[in-house]
Scaffold this motif. Structure first.
Motif, PDB file in Angstrom:
ATOM      1  N   ARG A   1      -9.301  -1.355  -0.246  1.00  0.00           N
ATOM      2  CA  ARG A   1      -8.919  -0.563  -1.413  1.00  0.00           C
ATOM      3  C   ARG A   1      -9.113  -1.338  -2.703  1.00  0.00           C
TER       4      ARG A   1
ATOM      5  N   LEU B   1       0.790  -1.221   0.000  1.00  0.00           N
ATOM      6  CA  LEU B   1       0.000   0.000   0.000  1.00  0.00           C
ATOM      7  C   LEU B   1       0.826   1.277   0.000  1.00  0.00           C
TER       8      LEU B   1
ATOM      9  N   GLU C   1      -5.178  -1.557 -10.406  1.00  0.00           N
ATOM     10  CA  GLU C   1      -6.516  -1.005 -10.576  1.00  0.00           C
ATOM     11  C   GLU C   1      -7.033  -1.159 -12.003  1.00  0.00           C
TER      12      GLU C   1
END
Length: 262
Positions: free
Chosen positions: A223, A120, A195
């Motif tokens: 997330r 992260l 993503e």
């Protein structure tokens, strides 16, 4: 035990138990299907479970050169064997592989991701990249024991515990799978949340983490869920990374809409 051929001719071995809608377990690093046998038994109370050896593990083949795309083809072949589509339950780095398969168009009914170990922040991504590079060097020198110890260190095991385990049966079993640690490193890349990949997932998705796991795993699940169009996230009370089969199985059954119980 059943066997199928993947697109490149690699033989993939799997156990199939239970009845009802199919679900494929995608194991994490340093695990073969025997590790997830208890989980498969619990899930089989609700559904048909395909518990397979990822390539290079157990009774499956290991055609070279390795590529993540070939592992995705393995999952695609398993969905064919399951009847054309299946839900996927991915564990740890196996959750990332399962997500990549869903994003690549493998016919996935539902996707469940247990604690994908995404990095992260920049420091975590640096450690992940350094681990992958060092792991590759150790495996190139056939230092499987040191490679396995490196992985154990990465996941937080104290050095003195690792040294004490080197002559244990568990460690010796891990040596047979040590070369596949590089495969999971390839699946994870630098550990960033992909993503662009996650946004392509069309299957309803559930991200799970345990309340006793390191905080970053819960944050990573949250997330990742935010990046997937149809996703939700939940935390299982009193669970760590080694989630109890009898705790996660009912959650998976509810999410997949399976009610069969034997």
């Amino acid at each position: 035990m059943h066997k199928i051929e993947s697109a490149d001719g690699t033989v993939i071995a799997f156990d199939q138990i239970g009845s009802g809608p199919p679900l494929i377990i995608v194991a994490g690093a340093s695990c073969d299907r025997s590790v997830d046998a208890a989980l498969a038994d619990e899930l089989a109370r609700h559904m048909t479970v395909l518990n397979y050896d990822r390539r290079g593990r157990g009774d499956s083949g290991d055609t070279q050169p390795y590529a993540v795309a070939r592992e995705i083809d393995d999952i695609r072949a398993l969905t064919d064997a399951a009847g054309g589509s299946a839900s996927l339950l991915g564990l740890s780095s196996g959750a990332v592989l399962a997500a990549r398969a869903a994003a690549d168009g493998v016919p996935v009914d539902r996707l469940i991701m247990w604690e994908p170990p995404f990095s992260l922040d920049d420091e975590a991504r640096r450690r992940t990249s350094e681990y992958a590079a060092r792991l590759g060097g150790l495996l190139a020198e056939n230092r499987r024991g040191d490679a396995l110890a490196l992985f154990m260190s990465l996941v937080g095991m104290p050095e003195e515990v690792i040294e004490g385990m080197r002559h244990s049966p568990h460690f010796q079993q891990g040596l047979a799978l040590a070369h596949t640690l590089a495969y999971d490193a390839a699946v994870m890349g630098d550990g960033s949340i992909p993503e662009d990949t996650l946004t392509r997932i069309q299957a309803p998705t559930l991200l799970l983490a345990g309340s006793r796991s390191p905080a970053f795993l819960c944050a990573a699940a949250e997330r990742a869920a935010a990046a997937i169009p149809d996703a939700r996230q939940a935390v299982l009370a009193d669970q760590d990374h080694n989630v109890a089969p009898d705790v996660i199985a009912p959650v998976v059954a509810r999410f997949t809409g399976t009610t069969h119980d034997v």
